[in-house]
Design an enzyme around this catalytic site. Structure first.
Site, mmCIF file in Angstrom:
data_model
loop_
_atom_site.group_PDB
_atom_site.id
_atom_site.type_symbol
_atom_site.label_atom_id
_atom_site.label_comp_id
_atom_site.label_asym_id
_atom_site.label_seq_id
_atom_site.Cartn_x
_atom_site.Cartn_y
_atom_site.Cartn_z
ATOM 1 N N HIS A 121 9.830 0.147 8.535
ATOM 2 C CA HIS A 121 9.293 -1.257 8.768
ATOM 3 C C HIS A 121 9.152 -2.058 7.452
ATOM 4 O O HIS A 121 9.682 -3.195 7.449
ATOM 5 C CB HIS A 121 7.766 -0.967 8.946
ATOM 6 C CG HIS A 121 7.368 -0.058 10.029
ATOM 7 N ND1 HIS A 121 7.477 -0.323 11.447
ATOM 8 C CD2 HIS A 121 7.058 1.272 10.269
ATOM 9 C CE1 HIS A 121 7.177 0.386 12.289
ATOM 10 N NE2 HIS A 121 6.929 1.502 11.559
ATOM 11 N N ASP A 122 8.594 -1.729 6.363
ATOM 12 C CA ASP A 122 8.272 -2.805 5.205
ATOM 13 C C ASP A 122 9.658 -3.052 4.754
ATOM 14 O O ASP A 122 9.802 -4.425 4.089
ATOM 15 C CB ASP A 122 7.353 -1.928 4.193
ATOM 16 C CG ASP A 122 6.045 -1.584 4.723
ATOM 17 O OD1 ASP A 122 5.674 -2.443 5.694
ATOM 18 O OD2 ASP A 122 5.563 -0.830 4.182
ATOM 19 N N ASP A 165 6.944 1.089 2.135
ATOM 20 C CA ASP A 165 6.657 -0.090 0.981
ATOM 21 C C ASP A 165 7.501 0.410 -0.224
ATOM 22 O O ASP A 165 8.077 -0.343 -0.777
ATOM 23 C CB ASP A 165 5.223 0.152 0.393
ATOM 24 C CG ASP A 165 4.035 0.027 1.525
ATOM 25 O OD1 ASP A 165 3.663 -1.132 1.725
ATOM 26 O OD2 ASP A 165 4.020 0.854 2.308
ATOM 27 N N ASP A 177 0.768 -1.006 -0.037
ATOM 28 C CA ASP A 177 -0.148 -0.042 0.009
ATOM 29 C C ASP A 177 0.813 1.181 -0.085
ATOM 30 O O ASP A 177 0.992 2.001 0.825
ATOM 31 C CB ASP A 177 -1.018 -0.059 1.271
ATOM 32 C CG ASP A 177 -0.055 -0.144 2.511
ATOM 33 O OD1 ASP A 177 1.051 -0.412 2.568
ATOM 34 O OD2 ASP A 177 -0.845 0.229 3.557
ATOM 35 N N THR A 190 3.353 -6.113 2.357
ATOM 36 C CA THR A 190 3.482 -4.945 3.034
ATOM 37 C C THR A 190 2.549 -3.898 3.317
ATOM 38 O O THR A 190 2.875 -2.955 3.913
ATOM 39 C CB THR A 190 5.004 -4.098 2.659
ATOM 40 O OG1 THR A 190 4.693 -3.698 1.303
ATOM 41 C CG2 THR A 190 6.162 -4.943 2.447
ATOM 42 N N PHE A 214 -0.489 -1.152 12.676
ATOM 43 C CA PHE A 214 -1.392 -0.690 11.781
ATOM 44 C C PHE A 214 -1.927 -1.533 10.511
ATOM 45 O O PHE A 214 -3.046 -1.925 10.300
ATOM 46 C CB PHE A 214 -0.698 0.452 10.896
ATOM 47 C CG PHE A 214 -1.523 1.144 9.987
ATOM 48 C CD1 PHE A 214 -2.591 1.898 10.267
ATOM 49 C CD2 PHE A 214 -1.312 0.950 8.526
ATOM 50 C CE1 PHE A 214 -3.556 2.464 9.274
ATOM 51 C CE2 PHE A 214 -2.055 1.458 7.461
ATOM 52 C CZ PHE A 214 -3.139 2.116 7.877
ATOM 53 N N ASN A 215 -0.956 -2.432 9.859
ATOM 54 C CA ASN A 215 -1.332 -3.429 8.873
ATOM 55 C C ASN A 215 -2.440 -4.538 9.360
ATOM 56 O O ASN A 215 -3.353 -4.922 8.597
ATOM 57 C CB ASN A 215 -0.243 -4.015 8.160
ATOM 58 C CG ASN A 215 0.944 -3.039 7.391
ATOM 59 O OD1 ASN A 215 0.161 -2.215 7.037
ATOM 60 N ND2 ASN A 215 2.014 -3.480 7.123
ATOM 61 N N ASN A 266 -2.445 2.500 3.815
ATOM 62 C CA ASN A 266 -1.998 3.926 4.077
ATOM 63 C C ASN A 266 -2.636 4.882 3.306
ATOM 64 O O ASN A 266 -2.727 5.908 3.966
ATOM 65 C CB ASN A 266 -0.541 3.988 3.459
ATOM 66 C CG ASN A 266 0.619 3.255 4.236
ATOM 67 O OD1 ASN A 266 0.388 3.145 5.584
ATOM 68 N ND2 ASN A 266 1.494 2.757 3.722
HETATM 69 C C1 BDR Z 1 3.161 -0.378 8.764
HETATM 70 O O1 BDR Z 1 2.046 0.463 8.337
HETATM 71 C C2 BDR Z 1 2.035 1.458 7.367
HETATM 72 O O2 BDR Z 1 2.021 2.897 7.525
HETATM 73 C C3 BDR Z 1 3.545 1.209 6.986
HETATM 74 O O3 BDR Z 1 3.589 1.174 5.484
HETATM 75 C C4 BDR Z 1 3.968 -0.207 7.275
HETATM 76 O O4 BDR Z 1 3.593 -1.202 6.393
HETATM 77 C C5 BDR Z 1 3.746 -0.188 9.885
HETATM 78 O O5 BDR Z 1 2.844 -0.366 11.058
HETATM 79 CA CA CA Z 2 2.782 -0.673 4.234
#
Ligand code: BDR
Ligand code: CA
Length: 319
Positions: free
Chosen positions: A242-243, A20, A15, A128, A169-170, A44
């Site tokens: 993160h990703d 990403d 996303d 991701t 979040f994801n 996102n």
């Molecule tokens: C995840 O949430 C999104 O905002 C980032 O792209 C990442 O995949 C981190 O919590």
């Molecule tokens: Ca992401």
């Protein structure tokens, strides 16, 4: 001996999103990967925005690969988006080239199914964003599970969340999708906040990227500039990258600490919906269902990221 390296066939599902995008830069430069498709999922930002971003990233990286648009909402919940981190476009910051390929007429799960059906080898899905497309694929084509080598996903956190106290979040975007994936029997590697909040890239690190002075490296540095504005306001001294962990842990597993646990996803909790819970001590007596990535060698992670960005020397970008 001149033995050809076996390339791992992969699908990139995400996303984009700054992190990403950086993950896809890393994937695009990896000789070990053969990228067969790019698929997008709402998260996102709205599906339209992240799909436009994915197509612009593909143009930037000159990827001659089809992009397929995924689901515009999670399996059961209303969509949550993250403009505070990623801006109104979902990828605010530097200008990017316009898409140079038509969008696929297939949906993301259809595209994933087609690529798996046509593949002679098992494929790896690098997810991701929310796991919505992957879950939709598993639900609609359970017979294709055996064609999936592994799903490497960024999501969850065994100790804490980042969107609520319990949820990352994801996973929070689509807990039912994460639940479907985790209980599917498909080999799963999960880079949760345990590792991704240690994958800190500091401003001095991305100055090294900027100093490479090629067009993609400059854009990556500007993505860090933008993403860090909000991350810094939360008290972090570096960008929580993160990703890219979901890609790097496939390319360089030796720099990560990976533990096997039985993990479940909280679906019903009042405060903890979307939390990923590990059975650390084996109390439930269930077989591990997840390779949980929990730590890394940060300096090597940064070095590999810089090496990837250096591969764009002499790259031409038409803006
Ligand atoms: C995840 O949430 C999104 O905002 C980032 O792209 C990442 O995949 C981190 O919590
Ligand atoms: Ca992401």
């Amino acid at each position: 001996m001149n033995e050809k390296i076996r390339k791992r066939p992969v699908i990139l599902d995400g996303d984009p999103g700054h992190d990403d995008a950086i993950a896809w830069v890393l994937a695009a430069t990896a000789d070990e990967f053969d990228i067969r498709a790019i698929t997008t999922v709402a998260g996102n930002q709205t599906l339209e925005k992240v799909t436009y971003n994915a197509r612009r990233i593909a143009a930037l990286l000159k990827l001659d690969i089809e992009v397929a648009r995924g689901r515009n909402r999670p399996l059961c919940s209303d969509l949550i988006i993250a403009p505070n981190f990623h801006g109104e476009t979902g990828l605010d910051g530097p200008a990017l080239p316009e898409p140079d390929h038509e969008l696929s007429s297939l949906s993301a799960p259809e595209m994933m199914a087609k690529v798996l059906q046509e593949s002679e080898e098992k494929m790896t899905i690098i997810s991701t964003g929310a796991q919505t497309n992957v879950a939709a694929l598993l639900l609609s084509h359970p017979e294709l599970k055996e064609m999936i080598e592994m799903v490497s996903t960024m999501g969850g956190g065994l100790r804490n969340g980042n969107w609520t106290s319990g949820a990352e979040f994801n996973i929070l975007v689509d807990p039912e999708a994460a639940y479907t994936l985790i209980h599917s029997g498909v080999k799963l590697q999960m880079c949760g906040l345990d590792v991704t909040e240690k994958a800190l890239v500091y401003p001095e690190d991305w100055e090294r990227i900027r100093a490479l002075n090629n067009p993609v490296a400059r854009i990556v540095a500007e993505w860090f500039d933008f993403f860090f504005i909000h991350v810094k306001s939360l008290g972090w001294s570096g960008a929580t990258t993160h990703d890219p962990c979901a890609v790097m842990s496939l390319l360089h597993p030796e720099i990560f600490d990976i533990r096997d646990y039985y993990v479940d996803v909280e679906l019903n909790g009042k405060y903890m919906r979307g939390a990923t819970i590990a059975d650390y001590n084996g109390i439930l007596g269930k077989e591990a269902n997840c390779h949980c990535v929990v730590d890394l060698d940060r300096e090597k992670f940064v070095d590999y990221l810089i090496q990837a960005c250096a591969k764009f020397e002499g790259w031409e970008v038409n803006l």
